[in-house]
Motif scaffolding. Structure first.
Motif, PDB file in Angstrom:
ATOM      1  N   PHE A  90       0.825  -1.208   0.000  1.00 48.41           N
ATOM      2  CA  PHE A  90       0.000   0.000   0.000  1.00 48.41           C
ATOM      3  C   PHE A  90       0.861   1.261   0.000  1.00 48.41           C
ATOM      4  O   PHE A  90       0.563   2.232  -0.713  1.00 48.41           O
ATOM      5  CB  PHE A  90      -0.922  -0.011   1.223  1.00 48.41           C
ATOM      6  CG  PHE A  90      -1.669   1.282   1.443  1.00 48.41           C
ATOM      7  CD1 PHE A  90      -2.799   1.585   0.700  1.00 48.41           C
ATOM      8  CD2 PHE A  90      -1.237   2.202   2.394  1.00 48.41           C
ATOM      9  CE1 PHE A  90      -3.478   2.778   0.905  1.00 48.41           C
ATOM     10  CE2 PHE A  90      -1.919   3.387   2.600  1.00 48.41           C
ATOM     11  CZ  PHE A  90      -3.044   3.674   1.853  1.00 48.41           C
ATOM     12  N   PHE A  91       1.931   1.257   0.775  1.00 49.81           N
ATOM     13  CA  PHE A  91       2.771   2.450   0.869  1.00 49.81           C
ATOM     14  C   PHE A  91       3.802   2.547  -0.247  1.00 49.81           C
ATOM     15  O   PHE A  91       4.141   3.661  -0.676  1.00 49.81           O
ATOM     16  CB  PHE A  91       3.495   2.477   2.227  1.00 49.81           C
ATOM     17  CG  PHE A  91       2.641   2.960   3.364  1.00 49.81           C
ATOM     18  CD1 PHE A  91       2.404   4.306   3.555  1.00 49.81           C
ATOM     19  CD2 PHE A  91       2.058   2.068   4.238  1.00 49.81           C
ATOM     20  CE1 PHE A  91       1.605   4.761   4.588  1.00 49.81           C
ATOM     21  CE2 PHE A  91       1.265   2.502   5.284  1.00 49.81           C
ATOM     22  CZ  PHE A  91       1.032   3.849   5.465  1.00 49.81           C
ATOM     23  N   ASN A  92       4.337   1.428  -0.724  1.00 53.82           N
ATOM     24  CA  ASN A  92       5.479   1.460  -1.633  1.00 53.82           C
ATOM     25  C   ASN A  92       5.120   1.288  -3.099  1.00 53.82           C
ATOM     26  O   ASN A  92       5.827   1.810  -3.966  1.00 53.82           O
ATOM     27  CB  ASN A  92       6.493   0.374  -1.235  1.00 53.82           C
ATOM     28  CG  ASN A  92       7.088   0.618   0.131  1.00 53.82           C
ATOM     29  OD1 ASN A  92       7.481   1.733   0.455  1.00 53.82           O
ATOM     30  ND2 ASN A  92       7.153  -0.416   0.957  1.00 53.82           N
ATOM     31  N   MET A  93       4.059   0.545  -3.410  1.00 59.07           N
ATOM     32  CA  MET A  93       3.702   0.355  -4.816  1.00 59.07           C
ATOM     33  C   MET A  93       3.409   1.678  -5.527  1.00 59.07           C
ATOM     34  O   MET A  93       3.873   1.894  -6.657  1.00 59.07           O
ATOM     35  CB  MET A  93       2.519  -0.609  -4.923  1.00 59.07           C
ATOM     36  CG  MET A  93       2.073  -0.882  -6.352  1.00 59.07           C
ATOM     37  SD  MET A  93       0.799   0.263  -6.931  1.00 59.07           S
ATOM     38  CE  MET A  93      -0.597  -0.264  -5.955  1.00 59.07           C
ATOM     39  N   PRO A  94       2.648   2.618  -4.921  1.00 57.10           N
ATOM     40  CA  PRO A  94       2.445   3.902  -5.612  1.00 57.10           C
ATOM     41  C   PRO A  94       3.737   4.668  -5.852  1.00 57.10           C
ATOM     42  O   PRO A  94       3.886   5.326  -6.888  1.00 57.10           O
ATOM     43  CB  PRO A  94       1.512   4.657  -4.658  1.00 57.10           C
ATOM     44  CG  PRO A  94       0.847   3.600  -3.846  1.00 57.10           C
ATOM     45  CD  PRO A  94       1.866   2.531  -3.683  1.00 57.10           C
ATOM     46  N   LEU A  95       4.680   4.578  -4.919  1.00 50.76           N
ATOM     47  CA  LEU A  95       5.962   5.256  -5.103  1.00 50.76           C
ATOM     48  C   LEU A  95       6.702   4.700  -6.306  1.00 50.76           C
ATOM     49  O   LEU A  95       7.197   5.447  -7.161  1.00 50.76           O
ATOM     50  CB  LEU A  95       6.808   5.110  -3.838  1.00 50.76           C
ATOM     51  CG  LEU A  95       8.287   5.486  -3.971  1.00 50.76           C
ATOM     52  CD1 LEU A  95       8.438   6.968  -4.269  1.00 50.76           C
ATOM     53  CD2 LEU A  95       9.056   5.104  -2.711  1.00 50.76           C
ATOM     54  N   VAL A  96       6.788   3.374  -6.404  1.00 44.34           N
ATOM     55  CA  VAL A  96       7.484   2.758  -7.535  1.00 44.34           C
ATOM     56  C   VAL A  96       6.774   3.083  -8.839  1.00 44.34           C
ATOM     57  O   VAL A  96       7.416   3.361  -9.861  1.00 44.34           O
ATOM     58  CB  VAL A  96       7.584   1.232  -7.323  1.00 44.34           C
ATOM     59  CG1 VAL A  96       8.314   0.578  -8.495  1.00 44.34           C
ATOM     60  CG2 VAL A  96       8.312   0.919  -6.026  1.00 44.34           C
ATOM     61  N   ALA A  97       5.441   3.072  -8.814  1.00 39.38           N
ATOM     62  CA  ALA A  97       4.692   3.407 -10.027  1.00 39.38           C
ATOM     63  C   ALA A  97       4.974   4.837 -10.473  1.00 39.38           C
ATOM     64  O   ALA A  97       5.108   5.100 -11.678  1.00 39.38           O
ATOM     65  CB  ALA A  97       3.198   3.203  -9.784  1.00 39.38           C
ATOM     66  N   ARG A  98       5.065   5.764  -9.524  1.00 40.84           N
ATOM     67  CA  ARG A  98       5.379   7.154  -9.884  1.00 40.84           C
ATOM     68  C   ARG A  98       6.776   7.264 -10.478  1.00 40.84           C
ATOM     69  O   ARG A  98       7.009   8.011 -11.440  1.00 40.84           O
ATOM     70  CB  ARG A  98       5.256   8.056  -8.652  1.00 40.84           C
ATOM     71  CG  ARG A  98       3.840   8.308  -8.154  1.00 40.84           C
ATOM     72  CD  ARG A  98       3.030   9.124  -9.127  1.00 40.84           C
ATOM     73  NE  ARG A  98       3.617  10.409  -9.402  1.00 40.84           N
ATOM     74  CZ  ARG A  98       3.256  11.540  -8.807  1.00 40.84           C
ATOM     75  NH1 ARG A  98       2.304  11.536  -7.911  1.00 40.84           N
ATOM     76  NH2 ARG A  98       3.828  12.682  -9.136  1.00 40.84           N
ATOM     77  N   LEU A  99       7.746   6.547  -9.907  1.00 36.17           N
ATOM     78  CA  LEU A  99       9.106   6.589 -10.439  1.00 36.17           C
ATOM     79  C   LEU A  99       9.159   5.994 -11.846  1.00 36.17           C
ATOM     80  O   LEU A  99       9.804   6.547 -12.748  1.00 36.17           O
ATOM     81  CB  LEU A  99      10.047   5.819  -9.510  1.00 36.17           C
ATOM     82  CG  LEU A  99      10.264   6.417  -8.113  1.00 36.17           C
ATOM     83  CD1 LEU A  99      11.131   5.496  -7.276  1.00 36.17           C
ATOM     84  CD2 LEU A  99      10.905   7.794  -8.197  1.00 36.17           C
ATOM     85  N   PHE A 100       8.474   4.856 -12.058  1.00 34.10           N
ATOM     86  CA  PHE A 100       8.444   4.252 -13.392  1.00 34.10           C
ATOM     87  C   PHE A 100       7.708   5.149 -14.379  1.00 34.10           C
ATOM     88  O   PHE A 100       8.114   5.268 -15.545  1.00 34.10           O
ATOM     89  CB  PHE A 100       7.753   2.888 -13.323  1.00 34.10           C
ATOM     90  CG  PHE A 100       8.597   1.813 -12.695  1.00 34.10           C
ATOM     91  CD1 PHE A 100       9.946   1.996 -12.473  1.00 34.10           C
ATOM     92  CD2 PHE A 100       8.037   0.599 -12.331  1.00 34.10           C
ATOM     93  CE1 PHE A 100      10.731   1.007 -11.895  1.00 34.10           C
ATOM     94  CE2 PHE A 100       8.802  -0.402 -11.762  1.00 34.10           C
ATOM     95  CZ  PHE A 100      10.148  -0.194 -11.541  1.00 34.10           C
ATOM     96  N   LEU A 101       6.622   5.766 -13.936  1.00 38.84           N
ATOM     97  CA  LEU A 101       5.866   6.653 -14.817  1.00 38.84           C
ATOM     98  C   LEU A 101       6.710   7.831 -15.265  1.00 38.84           C
ATOM     99  O   LEU A 101       6.680   8.225 -16.439  1.00 38.84           O
ATOM    100  CB  LEU A 101       4.606   7.136 -14.101  1.00 38.84           C
ATOM    101  CG  LEU A 101       3.749   8.160 -14.846  1.00 38.84           C
ATOM    102  CD1 LEU A 101       3.236   7.587 -16.153  1.00 38.84           C
ATOM    103  CD2 LEU A 101       2.589   8.634 -13.970  1.00 38.84           C
ATOM    104  N   ALA A 102       7.473   8.413 -14.338  1.00 38.76           N
ATOM    105  CA  ALA A 102       8.340   9.534 -14.705  1.00 38.76           C
ATOM    106  C   ALA A 102       9.361   9.104 -15.750  1.00 38.76           C
ATOM    107  O   ALA A 102       9.667   9.853 -16.683  1.00 38.76           O
ATOM    108  CB  ALA A 102       9.043  10.084 -13.459  1.00 38.76           C
TER     109      ALA A 102
END
Length: 534
Positions: free
Chosen positions: A138-150
């Motif tokens: 819940f806490f880390n998946m959105p962070l990784v998704a934002r980094l990959f999206l960038a």
């Protein structure tokens, strides 16, 4: 001048960390085998590695399709709010997120209530390994998704035009266009998540369910807080540093720098987004992310709205805690972004020559490694070391604001570095030669060349650093006093005194503040369709 500023930032980080560790070492005395080599510590170590590995695998595996879906769907209504929602878990106080997850997945939560209505006798238990994995994703998946999206959004538009002209199918697009970018980001993102999960404390303490689900970080906290056994804490910290340091060495060998390409700078158009199958898949993954992230946050909002918000807003203690939290968040964010920018720019300048001297290469490596130093040395160890170091000078509370700001800035540095480093490297590859040939440097380059191009990543990094500092509890728990109370500490105190309604209202206040900060960080996320800038 650039290298000097970066060297000062690197030296300040190393000095701050080394002084804290030195204070603990002097306090601990000689090490003994009993401090480290026992069955309990090895069991804790095995569980730490297990939960961190599984959490990293799940977070990365889910983040890749979500990032690809958001990259393909660049203009759907509400996209900017989806990005803001995905940025919220990073800045949420861990206790707030845990409470939201319990509202959904707990024994009396929404899911188990629905299962009981279907006649199932064995409810889902959020406590233990399952709950820890759920919370970490819940806490880390959105962070990784934002980094990959960038990273995906930085792919030049010429690549997509060439792929469309060649008629590449989706599998070939992923293999030859998207995967090289993701592969370059994967080691850093996975290593960051692994170290965050390996050093997890509050989530494990809240959802672990007992000694069978304890991590090294929890054992360090118990040794310092309850037993005041610096010797055991240092031994555990050394074990943790060896583990995470070995991981960093492995990642440094397998990591690849993403290629920087010259581009016309036109907005990208994803031709592969025009097929019906990709639209259905992308919609499914975006909806999954919305439900998975949004349901616990909605539960927090529902509980908070049932509290007496007007009474809380008028409470002088709450208002003082709010102002203190914002002041600390702004100070730590400014310090973090300033240090990260100077160090990244200095490392780039040092390695910009065709033949890089070994000293310059070592300096650049030290800058990159120091950004993750706080993941090797837990914040609780830094706080305890500075507490011991400052105790001979009188009341430690006098130094609390500066120490908390510094620790929070170091906590946010890995995130800020991973946001700014790729963007600054791409910007440097596209502008350095031209600005050098035109003689543009110093403040004029910063004003006319750097700030306009880097405004979006700088705002994102600043908002992430503010949100992380706002939700911090560890440093304030060690240094907090009646004169320095933050919203997370006040929330923790109200929970400890069983004032659950007030705690829910304070959790809502924290969530709203995090939303405001993420709105600041995603202010430039509205995409301009291709052709309007022609």
């Amino acid at each position: 001048m650039t290298i000097t500023a970066g060297a000062f930032g690197l030296g300040g980080i190393l000095l701050f960390v080394c002084l804290a560790i030195t204070a603990l070492l002097f306090q601990s005395g000689d090490f003994g085998d009993d401090a480290l080599f026992d069955a309990y510590i090895w069991r804790v170590t095995r569980f730490t590695l297990l939960q961190a590995s599984l959490s990293t695998l799940l977070s990365v595996a889910l983040a890749i399709p979500i990032a690809r879906a958001l990259a393909r769907r660049a203009t759907f209504p509400g996209r900017v709010w989806v990005l803001r929602l995905m940025a919220l878990p990073l800045g949420l106080p861990v206790l707030v997120g845990a409470l939201g997850l319990i509202e959904i997945w707990g024994r009396q939560g929404v899911l188990n209530t629905a299962l009981a209505g279907l006649g199932l006798k064995q409810p889902v238990s959020i406590y233990g390994l399952f709950g820890i994995l759920l919370a970490h994703v819940f806490f880390n998946m959105p962070l990784v998704a934002r980094l990959f999206l960038a990273g995906l959004e930085r792919i030049p538009s010429e690549y997509w035009r060439t792929a469309a002209n060649l008629g590449m199918p989706p599998a070939a697009l992923f293999r030859f266009v998207e995967w090289p970018v993701l592969r370059g980001l994967l080691p850093g993102a996975a290593g960051l998540v692994f170290m965050l999960c390996a050093t997890s404390f509050t989530l494990v303490l809240t959802l672990g369910g007992g000694p069978a689900a304890s991590t090294i970080e929890v054992a360090i906290y118990q040794a310092l807080r309850f037993d005041f056994d610096p010797q055991r804490a240092i031994a555990l910290s050394a074990l943790q540093i060896v583990m995470t340091g070995a991981l960093l060495l492995v990642l440094a060998r397998v990591a690849t720098e993403p290629a920087q390409s010259v581009t016309g700078g036109r907005a990208s158009r994803r031709y592969d987004a025009e097929t019906g199958l990709s639209g259905l898949s992308d919609t499914g993954w975006i909806l999954f992310a919305l439900v998975f992230i949004g349901a616990p946050l909605t539960a927090v909002v529902g509980s908070g709205l049932r509290a007496d918000l007007m009474k809380l807003a008028g409470d002088p203690t709450v208002r003082r805690a709010l102002l203190t939290s914002i002041a600390i968040a702004v100070g730590s964010a400014l310090l973090c972004v300033g240090i990260a920018t100077a160090m990244i720019r200095a490392a780039g300048t040092a390695t910009a020559r065709r033949h890089v001297p070994p000293v310059a290469r070592a300096f650049a490596g030290a800058v990159t490694a120091s950004s993750s130093l706080v993941l090797l040395v837990p914040p609780v160890v830094l706080g305890a070391g500075w507490f011991l170091l400052l105790r001979p000078f009188g009341d430690v509370a006098r130094f609390a604001p500066a120490i908390v700001v510094a620790i929070n800035a170091l906590m946010a540095l890995p995130f800020v570095h991973r946001i700014l480093a790729p963007a600054m490297a791409t910007h440097a590859a596209r502008t350095d030669r031209l600005t050098a040939s035109l003689g543009i440097r110093g403040f004029q380059r910063l004003r006319w060349i750097d700030l306009p191009a880097l405004k979006k990543p700088l705002l994102m990094a600043f908002s992430f650093a503010m949100a992380l500092s706002l939700g911090d509890l560890g440093a304030v728990a060690l240094f907090g006093s009646q004169d320095m109370v933050t919203l997370p500490w006040l929330l923790y105190s109200r929970m400890g005194s069983y004032r659950t309604a007030d705690a829910a209202g304070l959790a809502l206040f924290l969530g709203l503040l995090c939303l405001i900060f993420t709105m600041l960080g995603t202010a430039g996320d509205r995409r301009v369709p291709e052709g309007r800038n022609a």
